[in-house]
Design a protein around this motif. Structure first.
Motif, mmCIF file in Angstrom:
data_model
loop_
_atom_site.group_PDB
_atom_site.id
_atom_site.type_symbol
_atom_site.label_atom_id
_atom_site.label_comp_id
_atom_site.label_asym_id
_atom_site.label_seq_id
_atom_site.Cartn_x
_atom_site.Cartn_y
_atom_site.Cartn_z
ATOM 1 N N GLY A 1 -9.496 -6.795 -2.976
ATOM 2 C CA GLY A 1 -8.702 -5.967 -2.249
ATOM 3 C C GLY A 1 -7.436 -6.006 -1.977
ATOM 4 N N TYR A 2 -6.669 -6.028 -0.831
ATOM 5 C CA TYR A 2 -5.390 -5.914 -0.379
ATOM 6 C C TYR A 2 -5.376 -6.606 1.067
ATOM 7 N N ARG A 3 -4.201 -7.271 1.294
ATOM 8 C CA ARG A 3 -3.957 -7.596 2.645
ATOM 9 C C ARG A 3 -2.167 -7.512 2.882
ATOM 10 N N LEU A 4 -1.907 -7.150 4.096
ATOM 11 C CA LEU A 4 -0.547 -7.066 4.624
ATOM 12 C C LEU A 4 -0.226 -8.136 5.287
ATOM 13 N N LEU A 5 0.639 -8.983 4.709
ATOM 14 C CA LEU A 5 1.056 -10.360 5.435
ATOM 15 C C LEU A 5 2.244 -10.012 6.409
ATOM 16 N N SER A 6 1.944 -10.805 7.589
ATOM 17 C CA SER A 6 3.021 -10.503 8.553
ATOM 18 C C SER A 6 4.044 -11.514 8.466
ATOM 19 N N ASP A 7 5.288 -11.521 8.818
ATOM 20 C CA ASP A 7 6.443 -12.373 8.775
ATOM 21 C C ASP A 7 6.033 -13.662 9.031
ATOM 22 N N GLN B 1 -13.495 4.528 -6.898
ATOM 23 C CA GLN B 1 -12.440 5.001 -7.576
ATOM 24 C C GLN B 1 -11.180 4.084 -7.184
ATOM 25 N N THR B 2 -11.329 2.971 -7.611
ATOM 26 C CA THR B 2 -10.380 1.764 -7.645
ATOM 27 C C THR B 2 -9.272 2.150 -8.206
ATOM 28 N N HIS B 3 -9.056 2.741 -9.377
ATOM 29 C CA HIS B 3 -7.998 3.168 -10.149
ATOM 30 C C HIS B 3 -6.962 4.004 -9.399
ATOM 31 N N TYR B 4 -7.515 5.115 -8.445
ATOM 32 C CA TYR B 4 -6.674 5.753 -7.567
ATOM 33 C C TYR B 4 -5.880 4.787 -6.628
ATOM 34 N N ARG C 1 -4.991 1.543 -7.100
ATOM 35 C CA ARG C 1 -4.117 0.899 -7.889
ATOM 36 C C ARG C 1 -2.852 1.656 -7.834
ATOM 37 N N VAL C 2 -2.908 2.880 -8.257
ATOM 38 C CA VAL C 2 -1.866 3.667 -8.390
ATOM 39 C C VAL C 2 -1.035 3.953 -7.155
ATOM 40 N N PHE C 3 -1.727 4.097 -6.123
ATOM 41 C CA PHE C 3 -1.112 4.252 -4.753
ATOM 42 C C PHE C 3 -0.631 3.144 -4.152
ATOM 43 N N MET C 4 -1.077 1.878 -4.575
ATOM 44 C CA MET C 4 -0.613 0.780 -3.888
ATOM 45 C C MET C 4 0.846 0.315 -4.834
ATOM 46 N N MET C 5 0.898 0.683 -6.140
ATOM 47 C CA MET C 5 2.073 0.746 -7.004
ATOM 48 C C MET C 5 3.094 1.340 -6.141
ATOM 49 N N ARG C 6 2.782 2.670 -5.883
ATOM 50 C CA ARG C 6 3.872 3.567 -5.412
ATOM 51 C C ARG C 6 4.356 3.193 -3.906
#
Length: 234
Positions: free
Chosen positions: A225-231, A193-196, A198-203
């Motif tokens: 996928g995704y990753r959160l970058l640190s400062d 369910q990758t479309h779910y 994408r929507v939540f990442m956009m929000r």
């Protein structure tokens, strides 16, 4: 690196002698202690005996696949693993990340990028529990109280938005595949369910990022996928 602290140790598992020489030169010059082996089985033995801080693993090994090495390693170790490979196909990256790799770098690669990836992986090594509060930019995520603020102002997140953000900050600088996020947040059976997502990442980006169209922190790894970058990711 600070001479008063022990050198971080890197184990290289790669059958190409030229690559091992290049890695050794680059890493030792940057202050790392380096060990190297040319095949998977001796690599597992070396990892067990010397417990390196991070492992650089090639996927194409002469005795067993890098994926099999990774799977066996993950049975008893959570040592960060950076995959090196000539295979750039998304399916190969996803397979490695799903098997437990922390990051993936395509050959040929630059020394600067290699060192940046390793610094990011080493920052994830924590002797105790992760901090209860994680900060990046003007955002503060208080995991203990499930509270998120940006520039001191409360950010209202839905249950799913918070679950995604919590997962990302708990694995800061690591690539998380679509499958990993969907399974963790939505549960087994939601892997496709990758479309779910994408929507939540956009929000989430609209609430977290200064410019959601050019995100600084929540990065997309195309088709993976995704990753959160640190400062301090540099």
């Amino acid at each position: 690196m600070n001479e008063q602290t022990p050198k971080p140790s890197v184990l290289i598992i790669d059958d190409e002698i030229q690559i091992r020489r290049l890695l050794r030169f680059t890493l030792e010059d940057a202050g790392y202690e380096v060990r190297e082996v040319e095949a998977g089985r001796p690599g597992l033995v070396e990892a067990a005996h010397h417990r390196p801080d991070v492992i650089v693993l090639d996927l194409g090994l002469p005795d067993m696949s890098g994926i099999d090495v990774l799977k066996r390693l993950r049975e008893w170790s959570q040592t960060p693993v950076l995959i090196l490979s000539v295979f750039g196909e998304e399916s190969r990256k996803i397979e490695a990340l799903d098997a437990g790799a922390d990051d993936y770098l395509i050959k040929p690669f630059g020394g600067g990028e290699l060192l940046a990836r390793l610094r990011a992986l080493l920052r994830r090594i924590r002797p105790n529990e992760p901090p209860a509060t994680i900060r990046f930019g003007t955002v503060e995520v208080d995991l203990a109280n499930r509270r998120v603020t940006k520039a001191g102002e409360l950010v209202k997140l839905s249950v799913k938005e918070y679950a995604i953000l919590r997962l990302l900050v708990s694995h800061q600088d690591k690539v998380l595949t679509h499958r990993q996020i969907l399974t963790e947040v939505w549960g087994p059976g939601a892997e496709e369910q990758t479309h779910y997502l994408r929507v939540f990442m956009m929000r989430l980006r609209k609430k977290i990022e200064d410019d959601p169209n050019t995100p600084r922190y929540i990065q997309t790894e195309s088709s993976i996928g995704y990753r959160l970058l640190s400062d301090s990711h540099s």
